[in-house]
Structures are given as structure tokens and as C-alpha cells.
Scaffold this motif. Sequence first.
Motif, PDB file in Angstrom:
ATOM      1  N   MET A 183       0.655  -1.357  -0.012  1.00 42.46           N
ATOM      2  CA  MET A 183      -0.117  -0.095   0.635  1.00 42.46           C
ATOM      3  C   MET A 183       1.011   1.369  -0.556  1.00 42.46           C
ATOM      4  O   MET A 183       0.729   1.918  -0.928  1.00 42.46           O
ATOM      5  CB  MET A 183      -0.736   0.172   1.246  1.00 42.46           C
ATOM      6  N   TYR A 184       1.425   1.418   0.457  1.00 47.93           N
ATOM      7  CA  TYR A 184       2.809   2.150   0.626  1.00 47.93           C
ATOM      8  C   TYR A 184       3.980   2.367  -0.592  1.00 47.93           C
ATOM      9  O   TYR A 184       3.726   3.733  -0.710  1.00 47.93           O
ATOM     10  CB  TYR A 184       3.688   2.309   2.357  1.00 47.93           C
ATOM     11  N   ILE A 185       4.516   1.566  -1.287  1.00 46.24           N
ATOM     12  CA  ILE A 185       4.408   1.651  -3.086  1.00 46.24           C
ATOM     13  C   ILE A 185       3.537   2.429  -3.367  1.00 46.24           C
ATOM     14  O   ILE A 185       3.884   3.112  -4.221  1.00 46.24           O
ATOM     15  CB  ILE A 185       5.505   0.748  -2.656  1.00 46.24           C
ATOM     16  N   THR A 223      -0.458  15.813   0.728  1.00 46.07           N
ATOM     17  CA  THR A 223      -1.013  15.909   1.400  1.00 46.07           C
ATOM     18  C   THR A 223      -0.666  14.224   1.724  1.00 46.07           C
ATOM     19  O   THR A 223      -0.476  13.631   3.377  1.00 46.07           O
ATOM     20  CB  THR A 223      -2.439  15.768   2.400  1.00 46.07           C
ATOM     21  N   ASP A 224      -1.009  13.346   0.861  1.00 46.09           N
ATOM     22  CA  ASP A 224      -1.266  11.822   1.038  1.00 46.09           C
ATOM     23  C   ASP A 224      -0.255  11.490   0.922  1.00 46.09           C
ATOM     24  O   ASP A 224       0.088  10.792   1.701  1.00 46.09           O
ATOM     25  CB  ASP A 224      -2.032  10.874  -0.151  1.00 46.09           C
ATOM     26  N   ILE A 226       4.351   8.160   8.765  1.00 44.99           N
ATOM     27  CA  ILE A 226       3.926   6.586   9.783  1.00 44.99           C
ATOM     28  C   ILE A 226       4.623   5.348   9.123  1.00 44.99           C
ATOM     29  O   ILE A 226       4.558   4.564  10.028  1.00 44.99           O
ATOM     30  CB  ILE A 226       2.363   6.580   9.922  1.00 44.99           C
ATOM     31  N   GLN A 227       4.136   4.790   8.233  1.00 43.78           N
ATOM     32  CA  GLN A 227       4.550   4.152   7.060  1.00 43.78           C
ATOM     33  C   GLN A 227       6.472   3.468   7.522  1.00 43.78           C
ATOM     34  O   GLN A 227       6.650   2.430   7.329  1.00 43.78           O
ATOM     35  CB  GLN A 227       4.035   4.131   5.813  1.00 43.78           C
ATOM     36  N   PRO A 228       7.233   4.448   7.153  1.00 48.14           N
ATOM     37  CA  PRO A 228       8.488   3.489   7.340  1.00 48.14           C
ATOM     38  C   PRO A 228       8.708   3.743   8.313  1.00 48.14           C
ATOM     39  O   PRO A 228       9.642   2.427   9.323  1.00 48.14           O
ATOM     40  CB  PRO A 228       9.636   4.763   7.331  1.00 48.14           C
ATOM     41  N   LEU A 262      -5.016   5.150   8.069  1.00 50.88           N
ATOM     42  CA  LEU A 262      -3.926   6.739   7.391  1.00 50.88           C
ATOM     43  C   LEU A 262      -4.023   6.055   5.927  1.00 50.88           C
ATOM     44  O   LEU A 262      -2.597   6.469   5.412  1.00 50.88           O
ATOM     45  CB  LEU A 262      -3.336   6.831   7.691  1.00 50.88           C
ATOM     46  N   LEU A 263      -3.562   4.972   5.733  1.00 50.71           N
ATOM     47  CA  LEU A 263      -3.082   4.159   4.135  1.00 50.71           C
ATOM     48  C   LEU A 263      -3.680   3.949   3.373  1.00 50.71           C
ATOM     49  O   LEU A 263      -3.244   3.993   2.287  1.00 50.71           O
ATOM     50  CB  LEU A 263      -2.514   2.809   4.956  1.00 50.71           C
ATOM     51  N   VAL A 264      -4.393   3.961   3.636  1.00 48.84           N
ATOM     52  CA  VAL A 264      -5.702   3.568   2.190  1.00 48.84           C
ATOM     53  C   VAL A 264      -6.090   4.064   1.242  1.00 48.84           C
ATOM     54  O   VAL A 264      -5.897   4.166   0.191  1.00 48.84           O
ATOM     55  CB  VAL A 264      -7.190   2.451   2.941  1.00 48.84           C
ATOM     56  N   ALA A 265      -6.835   5.227   1.911  1.00 49.04           N
ATOM     57  CA  ALA A 265      -7.450   6.659   1.623  1.00 49.04           C
ATOM     58  C   ALA A 265      -5.650   6.548   0.987  1.00 49.04           C
ATOM     59  O   ALA A 265      -6.242   7.349  -1.334  1.00 49.04           O
ATOM     60  CB  ALA A 265      -7.336   7.442   2.224  1.00 49.04           C
ATOM     61  N   PRO A 266      -5.019   6.902   1.432  1.00 42.83           N
ATOM     62  CA  PRO A 266      -3.337   7.350  -0.070  1.00 42.83           C
ATOM     63  C   PRO A 266      -3.371   6.938  -1.445  1.00 42.83           C
ATOM     64  O   PRO A 266      -2.857   6.636  -2.376  1.00 42.83           O
ATOM     65  CB  PRO A 266      -2.252   7.272   0.875  1.00 42.83           C
TER      66      PRO A 266
END
Length: 332
Positions: free
Chosen positions: A53-55, A88-89, A96-98, A300-304
Motif C-alpha cells: 500500500m505504501y509503495i 498531503t497523502d 507513519i509507514q517507515p 491512514l494507509l488506504v486513502a493515500p
Amino acid sequence: MHETQLLLRVGHLPYFMSDSNTTDFTNPSTFLLLGIPGLEATHIWISIPFCIMYILSILGNIAILFIVKREPSLHEPMYYFLCMLAITDLVLSTSIQPKMLSIFWFNSREISFSACLTQMYFIHSFTTIESGIFVAMALDRYVAICHPLRHSTILTNPVVAKISLAVVLRGGVLVFPHPFLARRYPYCRTNIIPHSYCEHIAIVKLACADIQVSSYYSLSVAFLLTCLDVFSIAVSYTQILRAIFCLPSKDARLKTFGTCSSHLCVILAFYIPGLFSFLTHRFGQNVALHFHILMANIYLLVAPMINPIIYGVRTKQIRDRILRLFSHQGSF
């Protein structure tokens, strides 16, 4: 003399810390983030979809910024706000992800007190900014559909710049008291945060002081901003739907509604998980802790991740530009 060990139960797993951590320290040097309490054995497996998801969020939002910058026809208010949303995303997911992945992969739980407050500020301020961007985008769609002949004269570049500045300042100023108040509290219970990132209430709950000011301020800001933003968006889209149904042809109605549907999908993907996470944290005492933390992460992860996907698929100008880009590369 040997220090006595205190047993702390978080979720279903025990954590030990010395009684030196229970003495009064106004500002602890570090906090310990637990990741997802109760699911420590599956952290590696959970990290796989989170990393994907982050990538995807990084690649997708950078692609949106690149396409809008390279395509002069997209230099208009709707896409300026879309670029703000992409930035913003990127900030939200990178805030938060790292650290979260380092917890999952390397068991790197420590985070300094200042870094924790900084992360908290970025998370809450940029979620507030994102909500404001949705209001601005709804306003842009209202003017474009209900007053199409006046769109370019109402939403000029200076007006768009002022709206953007107001959205950013609102998020930055209203959230500023959170870290300011949290820094002033004495912390004498524990420095363990049963979360995967530094969330405001999760931090101040560790303080051995009256936190009513922080709690009520946080609740008031979240409630008032959410109600105000959702109400503004609802009013805008009510007027938009009325205008759509007044269009003479079915094709025109479908085309206009298709333009707005991507905005509605993104808005729902942001507010519904956010509302669930907020209500669960405040009132869901019977909800399992690991489920609550998972939902807070998904919020916080899905929307971006899905924002650029939805806009890339549903917005014709962006979709055409992406197809032209790939077809141009494929010709070599």
C-alpha cells in the motif's frame, strides 16, 4: 540493589519494564511503540500488504503530480486541489509507514519523545488539511457544474491560492495545541504506547495528570471540523445533484455524474474509516485492541493509496494522459 520488574499486560502479551520507568519524568527520552498489540507473531505477514500500500501510494501520488505538471490543459483549480491532495497523502503515508515497517521488520520500537510529538502533529494536521481539501474540491465541482460560465472568473488562481493557504493554516494552527499540551504533561506511568504510531489520545493517556483539556479540545476540534466539512460537502453535492437532474439529455447527466462520482468515492473512503476509528477510540471499550489499531492504520494507509487510483481511472483527462504516456514509451 536489583530493580524490581513490573509486569504490564498489553493485549494478551506481557511486557516488562523496570520501576525506573514508573518514577516521575516530565519528558521521557523515548516512547516504545508496540505495533499491533496481540498480533506481534504476525507482524511480518501484516507488513506485506502495508508495504505494498505504501509503495502504491508513493508511486500513484507522484504520478498525479508529474502528469498535472507536464500537461498544461490540467492547470486549473480542480487539478491544483488534486495536487494538494496528492502532497498531503504523501506526507501522511510517509509520516507513519517507515517507522511502522521498522517495527514490523526489525522490532525497532523506540521513538524519541520529540519525534513522537512531531509525528503526532503531522498526522493530525495533515488529516485536517485533507478534510479541508475535500471541501475545496466540492466547492470547485459546485461552481463548475452549477455556474459553468463563471467558473474561470470565480475560481481564479489568486482565489485558489487563498483557499489553499486557508486550508493549510487551518490544519496547522488548530492541531498545534496537541503537541504543546502533551509536552507539558508529566509522564510517570509507562512509556509504552499500545499503538503503531504516535496518536494523540494514546500519548496523553500515559500522563499522570489531568488530561481533560487535551481530551475535550481534541474531541471538540474533531467533531466541529468533521461536522462543518461534511455539511459543506453535503450542501455542495446536493446542489450539484439538483443541477445534474435538470440537464436536458441523459448522456449529459451521466457524463456530469461520472465526473463527480470519483470525488464522492474518495470522500467516502476518507470519512467512513476515519469516523469508525475515532468513535472506536473514544467509545469502543469492548472492541478488541488489535482490531482498533488495524482500523486506525487502514484509515491512514488506504486513502493515500486509492485516491490516485480512483482519480486515474475516473478522471478522463488524467486517464488519457497516462495512456498517451505509456503508448509513447511503448513506441520505442
